[in-house]
Write a protein that holds these residues in place. Structure first.
Motif, PDB file in Angstrom:
ATOM      1  N   GLY A 128      -1.598 -32.686 -41.620  1.00  0.00           N
ATOM      2  CA  GLY A 128      -2.014 -33.087 -40.277  1.00  0.00           C
ATOM      3  C   GLY A 128      -3.517 -33.296 -40.224  1.00  0.00           C
ATOM      4  N   GLY A 129      -3.959 -34.079 -39.302  1.00  0.00           N
ATOM      5  CA  GLY A 129      -5.389 -34.369 -39.198  1.00  0.00           C
ATOM      6  C   GLY A 129      -6.211 -33.251 -38.592  1.00  0.00           C
ATOM      7  N   TRP A 130      -5.613 -32.489 -37.683  1.00  0.00           N
ATOM      8  CA  TRP A 130      -6.377 -31.460 -36.984  1.00  0.00           C
ATOM      9  C   TRP A 130      -6.857 -30.344 -37.894  1.00  0.00           C
ATOM     10  CZ3 TRP A 130      -8.843 -32.132 -32.787  1.00  0.00           C
ATOM     11  CH2 TRP A 130      -8.385 -33.040 -31.849  1.00  0.00           C
ATOM     12  N   ILE A 131      -6.077 -29.974 -38.878  1.00  0.00           N
ATOM     13  CA  ILE A 131      -6.504 -28.901 -39.776  1.00  0.00           C
ATOM     14  C   ILE A 131      -7.763 -29.311 -40.546  1.00  0.00           C
ATOM     15  CG2 ILE A 131      -5.023 -29.556 -41.709  1.00  0.00           C
ATOM     16  CD1 ILE A 131      -4.527 -26.534 -42.143  1.00  0.00           C
ATOM     17  N   PHE A 133     -11.859 -20.396 -45.770  1.00  0.00           N
ATOM     18  CA  PHE A 133     -11.302 -19.349 -44.918  1.00  0.00           C
ATOM     19  C   PHE A 133     -10.556 -19.941 -43.729  1.00  0.00           C
ATOM     20  CE2 PHE A 133     -11.575 -16.480 -41.300  1.00  0.00           C
ATOM     21  CZ  PHE A 133     -10.951 -15.356 -41.823  1.00  0.00           C
ATOM     22  N   VAL A 134     -11.167 -20.897 -43.053  1.00  0.00           N
ATOM     23  CA  VAL A 134     -10.521 -21.501 -41.881  1.00  0.00           C
ATOM     24  C   VAL A 134      -9.259 -22.247 -42.296  1.00  0.00           C
ATOM     25  CG1 VAL A 134     -10.816 -23.232 -40.048  1.00  0.00           C
ATOM     26  CG2 VAL A 134     -12.635 -21.598 -40.530  1.00  0.00           C
ATOM     27  N   LEU A 177      -1.245 -19.769 -39.910  1.00  0.00           N
ATOM     28  CA  LEU A 177      -0.798 -19.909 -38.523  1.00  0.00           C
ATOM     29  C   LEU A 177       0.238 -21.018 -38.350  1.00  0.00           C
ATOM     30  CD1 LEU A 177      -4.147 -19.409 -36.590  1.00  0.00           C
ATOM     31  CD2 LEU A 177      -2.212 -17.829 -36.737  1.00  0.00           C
ATOM     32  N   GLY A 178       0.534 -21.728 -39.423  1.00  0.00           N
ATOM     33  CA  GLY A 178       1.591 -22.722 -39.375  1.00  0.00           C
ATOM     34  C   GLY A 178       1.127 -24.163 -39.210  1.00  0.00           C
ATOM     35  N   TRP A 179      -0.171 -24.406 -39.268  1.00  0.00           N
ATOM     36  CA  TRP A 179      -0.654 -25.777 -39.165  1.00  0.00           C
ATOM     37  C   TRP A 179      -0.281 -26.526 -40.441  1.00  0.00           C
ATOM     38  CZ3 TRP A 179      -5.775 -26.915 -36.294  1.00  0.00           C
ATOM     39  CH2 TRP A 179      -5.812 -26.198 -35.118  1.00  0.00           C
TER      40      TRP A 179
END
Length: 102
Positions: free
Chosen positions: A56-59, A42-43, A50-52
């Motif tokens: 990328g590492g943060w997602i 879900f996250v 949301l466009g991440w």
């Protein structure tokens, strides 16, 4: 493909939460890993909407971190609630005069 990997990671973190925390006997064997899997998926999907960027590492950190935190909270909450309920039920049954079965 990345969604598959993040859900697998959520399941593994859910398994870690299940076997690292008390009250394992208070809920099913698959409940906490399933919660970890669902939260990770879900996250991940919400963040991609949301466009991440998926590369990328943060997602990855946010998805797997949220998965682990929610799995731990669910495990602790459910275990405590079940223990309290069982204690109340035992008190009710012993005070009601219901004869015990042999």
């Amino acid at each position: 493909m990345e969604l598959l990997f993040v859900t697998l990671g959520g399941a593994i973190l859910g398994l870690i939460a299940r076997y690292a925390l008390p009250h394992r006997a208070a809920h099913g064997a698959v409940l906490v890993p399933a919660v970890g899997t669902a939260v990770a998926a879900f996250v991940w999907v919400a963040l991609t909407w949301l466009g991440w960027a998926w590369d990328g590492g943060w997602i990855w950190w946010v998805s797997l971190g949220a998965s682990f935190v929610v799995a731990v909270v669910v495990d602790l909450w459910l275990g405590r609630r079940r223990a309290e309920h069982d204690k109340r039920m035992l008190h009710t049954l012993t005070r009601s005069g219901v004869p015990a079965r042999a």
